[in-house]
Design an enzyme around this catalytic site. Structure first.
Site, mmCIF file in Angstrom:
data_model
loop_
_atom_site.group_PDB
_atom_site.id
_atom_site.type_symbol
_atom_site.label_atom_id
_atom_site.label_comp_id
_atom_site.label_asym_id
_atom_site.label_seq_id
_atom_site.Cartn_x
_atom_site.Cartn_y
_atom_site.Cartn_z
ATOM 1 N N SER A 160 0.816 -1.356 0.117
ATOM 2 C CA SER A 160 -0.012 -0.015 -0.003
ATOM 3 C C SER A 160 1.157 1.405 0.067
ATOM 4 O O SER A 160 2.017 1.216 -0.668
ATOM 5 C CB SER A 160 -1.049 -0.115 1.288
ATOM 6 N N ASP A 242 -7.961 -2.033 -7.895
ATOM 7 C CA ASP A 242 -7.487 -1.209 -6.854
ATOM 8 C C ASP A 242 -7.399 0.253 -7.503
ATOM 9 O O ASP A 242 -6.817 0.233 -8.711
ATOM 10 C CB ASP A 242 -6.096 -1.687 -6.791
ATOM 11 N N HIS A 274 -7.396 -3.677 -3.713
ATOM 12 C CA HIS A 274 -6.449 -3.291 -2.835
ATOM 13 C C HIS A 274 -6.288 -4.237 -1.872
ATOM 14 O O HIS A 274 -7.176 -4.579 -0.884
ATOM 15 C CB HIS A 274 -6.600 -1.853 -2.370
#
Length: 317
Positions: A160, A242, A274
């Site tokens: 991330s 995502d 994600h």
């Protein structure tokens, strides 16, 4: 003012909210869990501001050297921990799958501790890890790292927003005598990097932001720095659904065009969102991703992916 009735001063849901009385409310956090037994793990307080959870496979023989994985947890610099059930579970499973020794870093969280606090903490932990390279046991060092870490095979990984922290740690160690000439590899899972648009959350948590072209946030804007990335190979994961997928693709393209001499590959998970591998770790695609990472950091320990597993990701490279 009663904190229960305080107004919202800054709203960055689903990460956190800051209230007018200074209170910070975090979301999406998982509960903390103790070190495990299936893979040996323990917690190390390294500095007042930084600590780590260390992982070692049960099958490791005395003095057996293993690749070293340094993992930096995600959460947009503001939530989660290596001690949480989410990240403990993930790193624990990756260590068992890969047969590596791992250091999962705990850094100070924003917004109470603005960027660059997390960068400084991660770098300080990495320098502490590096002290084990040529040293026997001495106070302040850990015997697991001294006995088992192969400093010829050092990998960095993150997911991330904090995947960019992993990238920046490789950049930051350039010319640092505490480390090594080149990292073996860098794994970026669903990375969040900046683009040409101002990111309000980054601007809020970063005390020294350089704007949209801040090299920490937007490395693609600095091909000269990318070309000097002290890393032999890079593995990038993206996911179809995502919202940050294009950021990873942009980094991949910029790295290839920069003149960097390493090997880079990118893999995309169709139909996934994600960090799906954290929310659904037992899915076929999550398992395939874990095996791909394992084969990247310790290929000698991994059989080739079967046809079903290989079909769970698409190689863009």
């Amino acid at each position: 003012m009663d904190s229960a009735t305080a107004d919202v001063a800054h709203d960055f849901y689903p990460w956190f909210r800051v209230y007018t009385d200074g209170r910070v409310e975090r979301f999406l956090e998982s509960p903390l869990v103790p070190p495990s037994l299936d893979v040996r793990s323990k917690d190390i307080a390294i500095f007042p501001t930084a600590s780590a959870r260390l992982f070692l496979p049960m099958a490791a023989a005395p003095n057996e050297k293993l690749p070293l994985l340094i993992y930096i947890h995600g959460g947009f610099f503001s939530i989660e921990s290596p001690f949480s059930s989410t990240y403990h579970g993930y790193v624990n499973s990756q260590v068992a799958q890969s047969k590596v020794i791992a250091v999962s870093i705990q850094y100070r969280l924003a917004p109470e501790n603005p960027v660059p606090a997390c960068y400084d903490d991660c770098y300080a932990v990495m320098k502490w890890v590096a002290q084990h390279k040529d040293c026997a046991h001495r106070p302040g060092l850990d015997p697991w790292l001294s006995e088992h870490a192969d400093f010829g095979k050092v990998y960095l990984a993150g997911d991330s927003a904090v995947a960019n922290l992993g990238h920046n740690m490789v950049v930051r160690t350039d010319g640092d005598g505490h480390w090594l000439k080149k990292f073996s590899g860098l794994v970026l899972i669903h990375p969040f990097f900046g683009n040409k648009e101002l990111d309000k959350l980054w601007e809020f948590i970063c005390s020294d932001s350089g704007g949209v072209n801040d090299p920490r946030l937007n490395p693609a804007a600095h091909p000269c720095l990318l070309s000097k990335l002290r890393c032999e190979k890079v593995l990038i994961f993206t996911a179809d659904r995502d919202q940050y997928k294009q950021r990873g693709c942009t980094y991949y393209a910029a790295l290839k065009k920069s003149g960097w001499e390493g090997a880079v590959e990118i893999e995309n998970a169709p139909g996934e969102d994600h960090v799906f591998h954290l929310s659904d770790p037992t899915s076929d695609k999550a398992k395939a991703m874990m095996k791909k990472v394992a084969s990247f950091i310790n290929p000698a320990n991994m059989p080739p992916l079967c046809e079903k597993e290989a079909g769970c990701a698409i190689n863009f490279a």
